[in-house]
Design a protein around this motif. Sequence first.
Motif, short mmCIF file in Angstrom:
data_model
loop_
_atom_site.label_atom_id
_atom_site.label_comp_id
_atom_site.label_asym_id
_atom_site.label_seq_id
_atom_site.Cartn_x
_atom_site.Cartn_y
_atom_site.Cartn_z
N GLN A 51 0.84 -1.23 0.00
CA GLN A 51 0.00 0.00 0.00
C GLN A 51 0.86 1.26 0.00
OE1 GLN A 51 -2.98 0.34 3.02
NE2 GLN A 51 -3.93 -1.63 2.55
N ASP A 54 2.38 1.86 -3.28
CA ASP A 54 1.43 2.30 -4.31
C ASP A 54 0.89 3.70 -4.05
OD1 ASP A 54 1.81 -0.06 -5.52
OD2 ASP A 54 -0.04 -0.99 -4.83
N HIS A 55 0.53 3.96 -2.80
CA HIS A 55 -0.22 5.20 -2.52
C HIS A 55 0.48 6.17 -1.59
CE1 HIS A 55 -3.42 3.00 -4.44
NE2 HIS A 55 -3.35 2.06 -3.52
N ILE A 58 0.73 6.00 4.88
CA ILE A 58 -0.60 5.81 5.42
C ILE A 58 -0.64 6.47 6.78
CG2 ILE A 58 -2.27 4.09 6.19
CD1 ILE A 58 -0.66 2.06 4.49
#
Lengths: 493, 122, 490
Positions: A51, A54-55, A58
């Motif tokens: 995650q 990719d992004h 968090i």
Amino acid sequence: MISAHLPALQVALPLIAAPLMVLVRRGGIAYGMMLAVAWISLLISLLLAQQVADHGPISYHLGSWAPPWGIEYRVDALSAFVLVLVSLAAAAVVPYSRRSVEAEVSREQHYLFYAMFALCLTGLLGITITGDAFNIFVFLEVSSLSTYVLIALGRDRRALTAAYQYLIMGTIGATFIVIGVGLLYLMTGSLNLVDIAQRLPDVAERRPVLAALAFLTVGISLKLALFPLHLWLPNAYTYAPSSISAFLAATATKVSVYVLIRFYYSVFGETLVFKELPVPLVLLALSLAAMFIASFAALYQENLKRLFAYSSVAQIGYITLGLSLDSVGGLSAAIVHLFNHALAKGALFMLLGGIMLRTGGVSLHCVCGLARRMPLTTFGIVIAGLSLIGVPGTAGFVSKWALITAALEAGLWWLVLLIVASSLLAVAYVWRFVEAAYLRAPAPEATEKIEAPWSMLVPAWVLVALSVYLGFDTRFTLGGATRAAQMLFGAGG
Amino acid sequence: MSAAGHFAYWVTIFLLMAGLYILIARGNLIKKLVGMSIFQTSVYLLYIAPGKLIGGTAPIFAEQFKVYSNPLPHVLILTAIVVGVATLALGLALVVRIREAYDTIEEDEILALDDKLEREKE
Amino acid sequence: MIAAQTAIVAALLVPLAGALAISLLGRWPNLREAATLTTAALLFFCVVSLLGPVSAGARPELTLFEMLPGLPIAFRVEPLGMLFALVASGLWIVNSLYSIGYMRGNNEQKQTRFYVCFAGALAAAMGIAFAGNLLTLFLFYEALTLITYPLVTHKGHEEAKRGGRTYLALLIGTSMLFLLPAIAFTWHVAGTLDFAAGGILAGKLSGTALAALLALYMFGIGKAALMPMHRWLPAAMVAPTPVSALLHAVAVVKAGVFCVLKVVVYVFGAETLSSGAAAWLPWVAGFTIIAASTVALYADNLKRRLAYSTVSQLSYVVLGAALLAPYSLVAAAFHIAAHALGKITLFFAAGAIYTAAHKTKVSELDGIGRLMPWTMGAFVVGALSMIGLPPAAGFVSKWYLLSGAMSAGHWAVVAVLTMSTLLNAGYFAPIVYRAFFRAPAAGQGHDAHHAHGEAPLPMVIALTLTAAGTVLLFFFPDVPLELGRAMLKG
């Protein structure tokens, strides 16, 4: 969506498992639970890393309380990397533990062992994932307290004194960290790491901030066994149960290094720590001292666990050396060595545990001629040892290469020579084992094969194989470390 | 602020130093733990003292209460106290086990016993 | 004819697969030995299949994957590597034959491990030969050191352990302490580690820095045994003779001088170095030649004498590289092949003497030529090659080396070469004299009671083959010479 709550699950899973294990009071069930927890943790950490890749970072608000008031879990390139390391180590060590714990811990304590293991894992994962300064302290103590118990479970009575010694040193370290955090809180009114970093430049009074930095540095250095604050480490690694030695060697000091990097780069900022203060110089000197003095100490050890414990102190020197170079290259060398060294040392201590199980000891005279009796174990130790040396084709070489090129970038050619010279000391201490195991004759009555059980060999060899594989495929390790370093430098200004 | 205004800090520093000194200088394992406790306690003060305002009350949203003390440090220290108690308990438990194993709780005697064992092995 | 890239992969994988097969067949010695021979033959076939394209000017390349950012594991077959691979893989076949006779004749222990490590060493040697950049070279260079360590310490006794320590300390020590920083520095300066015609450092470095970097390389490549980094070679003589023969006369030491040549030609570039940065190197190489020959003169242990002879002969190659003249570079390349054939013959003879007569000292060799005519005949051919006399291959390389030195106006080098020829004659002639012209000493130990003949047949066949090869290479030196000339063109 469960994927949105992965950060909380990462910590909550082992945390909940621990008291459940105590409630069921069955060693076998506790083992099963721990195995599930460790492997699911690994899965979660890999998903989180995916995650993040990719992004981007968090930010998870625990209980939906927004930071800076609520506690924030923050996963960025660096913490995702360390999370994978910690849960990978747990996933390898837990299946290994079954046989070794049966041999080394009395039966009625098994469930407690696994409960403590779960708590230790909780603490280490928590330290890594949290974005809150005080929370770091709490998780640090969760992991430390459970570690003290785990070390004390060792068979030798010296395990008790080792645990006590570690408890004293660890508590001093942790208290220093709280003091540092407290001073930061006094000056900024915030405990959220990101928030503190934003407020620090506005603080007019510099002295408390510097005091906070000093307290944090010393406190964390105690936990990460930076020379000369490493005195607790050799005893703790030597007398702890085998699986705990392996787990600690792979994770405990590494997570502390993570905390140091986090405070230096994400909170105080690279400019303050490395440009305005003589921190790099001090780190450099201490790292070199660690690399040489601890390696020399390792040369004179008879007990192999202690030998490799001293080697750990020396290898931590490499990591902090990378830090002291204060460049993207140096920082990524430090981070990648964190990972590579953890793999090699984890594997080493696991294999030594196998020797402990079969021969009842791990001193050099116990391993005489062992190559014929435990071929897989000894060969595994040799390969992991080669990674410690930094022979090309092993993960250790990747970190050494990164470190050397970073030193060249900084124009410190004499440092390059010192780095390679200290790796020669590693050759010397690894070869003490090789000569004993391969070239000395075993005792005449001991000739039958006594290879360690599969449940211990397979996890250890997984780490050994990874050590070799990651010597060739560096996309995850060096790539991840470089991304993390770039992120930290970007954030630090 | 004057030296008197820093009163709380002076006490903190004194406790800190006293605790650390006992921790290092004493060979008795129990006394070491006592030092450790004092050392940890000093930190509680470091957190609590700055949070307290003279005349301040708990943060209650009501007309008559204008001046609040900061509640957060108290909460933090509550956690720290729990940690401290756990550490102390664990430390004492270890000392009990050490006494069972070595029949002494003096550090130098324990070291001597271990050395003796080591020599006998050889 | 198989595709070139497949051949490269096969050259690396065949010995590894062979190692696996050997270890699995360990219980059946005949099958195991068959596996060794098959592997060696297959490997030679793979290498030879590359010779055609490379001689025709092709440079097959193969990039496997990126190991470090910007630094892949890559292979590129160029003439020099081709030569080294041909020599190593071709002699492996002969050596395997010899090993079988030797290991069985002496009832050695752990034969399976021996053959496995041997195959592994050949895989590493192929990796060195075909390496396309310094990183790949370094990887296989270290692998070769480590895989040969069990062979050096094969006997397992105290002397083997000491020898192994020296071996490892010097080889790992120099490569880590000097070679690795040198490579890292090259990467830092040049931004690439690929081997390229004309060098990658052209115009990037000059003066002292260039000389210092060259020194790091020359002393870092410990396998080239430049003094004072030569001590590992005599120490390695504690190994069984087939190891000394193939590895410490061919694969390992040739890997060393091969790396030296490669670094000089493809990393620095002869032109870059001709600025004077390499001026010191002929002196060091010349000193090594003379000093090592002198030590050989006084060594009574036959293998030790041969080892010091190797140290001195290796420096011929380094000297050839250091002179930077086209002739001398060709001579250096040619000498890799010439010395390999000659020295392996000598070691084969020494091993045959040990197996048949249990003699290791020069002073014990009186009259042995009458008992072992084939062996000592081959020995004479090898010795001629070392001295540099026709009709042996060593003459050709010395001829070219002298031409190079004269064309460069390096009269000191000419003097060194002349003197070393005398010294070489000085330490080989007594052996030949003792063997053929002195009567066997009577009443010496058990030898007097039973007259021994030649060593086991496979050994005699092997040493006859290599001796014949030494002579053939004198008459037909075209292949190595062509490869040497092609190397200059890049």
